[in-house]
Design an enzyme around this catalytic site. Structure first.
Site, PDB file in Angstrom:
ATOM      1  N   HIS A  17      43.193  37.641  44.966  1.00 51.00           N
ATOM      2  CA  HIS A  17      43.674  39.012  44.766  1.00 51.00           C
ATOM      3  C   HIS A  17      43.612  39.853  46.041  1.00 51.00           C
ATOM      4  O   HIS A  17      43.340  41.056  45.994  1.00 51.00           O
ATOM      5  CB  HIS A  17      42.881  39.708  43.651  1.00 51.00           C
ATOM      6  CG  HIS A  17      43.108  39.093  42.308  1.00 51.00           C
ATOM      7  ND1 HIS A  17      42.411  39.473  41.175  1.00 51.00           N
ATOM      8  CD2 HIS A  17      43.958  38.105  41.896  1.00 51.00           C
ATOM      9  CE1 HIS A  17      42.828  38.759  40.140  1.00 51.00           C
ATOM     10  NE2 HIS A  17      43.768  37.914  40.557  1.00 51.00           N
TER      11      HIS A  17
ATOM     12  N   ASP B  17      46.534  26.968  37.067  1.00 47.72           N
ATOM     13  CA  ASP B  17      46.249  28.236  37.746  1.00 47.72           C
ATOM     14  C   ASP B  17      45.460  27.934  39.019  1.00 47.72           C
ATOM     15  O   ASP B  17      44.353  27.409  38.947  1.00 47.72           O
ATOM     16  CB  ASP B  17      45.441  29.140  36.815  1.00 47.72           C
ATOM     17  CG  ASP B  17      45.439  30.588  37.247  1.00 47.72           C
ATOM     18  OD1 ASP B  17      45.820  30.870  38.400  1.00 47.72           O
ATOM     19  OD2 ASP B  17      45.054  31.441  36.434  1.00 47.72           O
TER      20      ASP B  17
ATOM     21  N   GLU C 239      50.679  38.347  33.891  1.00 52.82           N
ATOM     22  CA  GLU C 239      49.407  37.720  33.512  1.00 52.82           C
ATOM     23  C   GLU C 239      48.235  38.369  34.253  1.00 52.82           C
ATOM     24  O   GLU C 239      47.130  38.456  33.724  1.00 52.82           O
ATOM     25  CB  GLU C 239      49.442  36.216  33.797  1.00 52.82           C
ATOM     26  CG  GLU C 239      50.406  35.455  32.923  1.00 52.82           C
ATOM     27  CD  GLU C 239      50.069  35.532  31.453  1.00 52.82           C
ATOM     28  OE1 GLU C 239      49.311  34.675  30.950  1.00 52.82           O
ATOM     29  OE2 GLU C 239      50.572  36.455  30.793  1.00 52.82           O
ATOM     30  N   GLU C 240      48.488  38.829  35.471  1.00 49.32           N
ATOM     31  CA  GLU C 240      47.424  39.489  36.232  1.00 49.32           C
ATOM     32  C   GLU C 240      47.045  40.836  35.622  1.00 49.32           C
ATOM     33  O   GLU C 240      46.012  41.399  35.960  1.00 49.32           O
ATOM     34  CB  GLU C 240      47.857  39.677  37.690  1.00 49.32           C
ATOM     35  CG  GLU C 240      48.028  38.379  38.472  1.00 49.32           C
ATOM     36  CD  GLU C 240      46.726  37.676  38.806  1.00 49.32           C
ATOM     37  OE1 GLU C 240      45.670  38.045  38.227  1.00 49.32           O
ATOM     38  OE2 GLU C 240      46.748  36.753  39.638  1.00 49.32           O
TER      39      GLU C 240
ATOM     40  N   ASP D 100      47.245  32.049  44.049  1.00 51.87           N
ATOM     41  CA  ASP D 100      47.098  32.616  42.704  1.00 51.87           C
ATOM     42  C   ASP D 100      48.299  33.483  42.355  1.00 51.87           C
ATOM     43  O   ASP D 100      48.287  34.680  42.599  1.00 51.87           O
ATOM     44  CB  ASP D 100      45.816  33.450  42.654  1.00 51.87           C
ATOM     45  CG  ASP D 100      45.529  34.004  41.271  1.00 51.87           C
ATOM     46  OD1 ASP D 100      46.068  33.473  40.285  1.00 51.87           O
ATOM     47  OD2 ASP D 100      44.755  34.975  41.188  1.00 51.87           O
TER      48      ASP D 100
ATOM     49  N   HIS E 263      51.370  31.086  35.449  1.00 54.02           N
ATOM     50  CA  HIS E 263      51.816  32.461  35.667  1.00 54.02           C
ATOM     51  C   HIS E 263      52.394  32.603  37.070  1.00 54.02           C
ATOM     52  O   HIS E 263      51.875  32.070  38.044  1.00 54.02           O
ATOM     53  CB  HIS E 263      50.701  33.477  35.377  1.00 54.02           C
ATOM     54  CG  HIS E 263      49.673  33.669  36.445  1.00 54.02           C
ATOM     55  ND1 HIS E 263      49.862  34.501  37.530  1.00 54.02           N
ATOM     56  CD2 HIS E 263      48.416  33.187  36.571  1.00 54.02           C
ATOM     57  CE1 HIS E 263      48.776  34.533  38.275  1.00 54.02           C
ATOM     58  NE2 HIS E 263      47.881  33.723  37.723  1.00 54.02           N
TER      59      HIS E 263
END
Length: 302
Positions: free
Chosen positions: A267, A197, A168-169, A134, A122
């Site tokens: 994140h 990932d 995707e998140e 990420d 992603h």
């Protein structure tokens, strides 16, 4: 997401050898060609792509999230690199949360179209940060592996397809949209999906290799574990779930791949270039290339 390397004799000995060889049937040499040796990458072939994603985030509000210019520019960057290398690329749009998202699909010409080896990651981040580990790290590792395919002029037995997922998140939206729109026949053509990932986490001690709960130990999982074992790199099995391969697993498509684990800055705004270890990123990319080369040259099992 892998070739192994004669002395002067008397005239009588050479003649004797020659006579012996003439008695051997020609069919004895009719063996399949050995798989080509997989190349390796340097940090300089990988890290510039991560720096490019960081610059894209910096110019666009600090992130590369679904529905933002940061994501659109990330897709454009990856697609341009693939187009220059000779891939057939296409953007596949979808709508989520009132915004248009895009999956990027890239096919390498050649290989059996009824047996597809698909590799993906992603590309989007969350709105809180640039998402360089990420999942810029996984996206760039897949991109660098694809570019190695082009640079090497690989002629695979299986057809090679690469993908970069959007949104995707937000809940694995892009990959689920792609898989959901495949016909049953097209789903059956995908021999295995490989997902990556967070491929560059700092302080990595082991690689987490995906074990397909439904299909058991797939050829891809075995190939990854063998690649790491040959280099005395510890691995740990994890189930299909929590990342893009879940969409494929839910559709009955065998899956594998790996992660280097969740970083401290998951994140958050600090998930920037400083959150990626270049050595780990190189190792992950080499592992993808090594397994791609091995599986691409392997005769399909069905």
């Amino acid at each position: 997401m892998t070739s192994r390397r004669s002395l002067p004799r008397s005239a009588a000995a050479v003649l004797g050898l020659s006579l012996t060889l003439t008695a051997v049937p020609a069919a004895a040499d009719a063996r399949p060609p050995a798989a080509p040796t997989a190349p390796t990458v340097s940090e300089q072939q990988v890290m510039p792509h991560l720096r490019a994603l960081q610059r894209i985030a910096d110019r666009n509000g600090g992130n590369r999230a679904h529905g933002t210019k940061g994501y659109a520019h990330s897709v454009s960057y990856v697609r341009s690199a693939l187009d220059r290398a000779g891939f057939r690329t296409k953007l596949v749009p979808f709508t989520h949360d009132g915004a248009t998202g895009y999956n990027l699909i890239a096919d390498w010409p050649g290989g059996d179209p009824d047996h597809v080896l698909m590799t993906g990651a992603h590309l989007d981040s969350v709105k809180e940060g640039p998402g360089i580990n990420d999942n810029g790290s996984g996206s760039v590792a897949v991109l660098a592996a694809a570019l190695q395919v082009a640079e090497s002029g690989l002629k695979p037995r299986r057809h090679l397809r690469f993908a970069w997922w959007g949104a995707e998140e937000q809940g694995l939206i892009g990959s689920a949209d792609y898989v959901g729109k495949l016909s049953e026949a097209d789903r059956r053509k995908i021999d295995v999906y490989l997902n990556f990932d967070q491929a560059g986490s700092k302080n990595t001690q082991q690689w987490f290799v995906v074990h397909d709960d439904e299909h058991g130990e797939t050829e891809a999982q075995q190939a990854f574990e063998a690649w790491f074992a040959e280099r005395d790199i510890p691995t740990f099995d994890i189930g299909v779930g929590g990342s893009d391969h879940e969409s494929f697993g839910n559709a009955g498509i065998p899956s594998s791949g790996f992660s280097t684990g969740i970083s401290d800055c998951i994140h958050e705004a600090c998930d920037n270039l400083a959150n990626v270890d270049p050595k780990t990123e190189k190792t992950s990319t080499d592992a993808i290339v090594g397994v791609l080369w091995k599986l691409a040259a392997t005769a399909p099992r069905h």
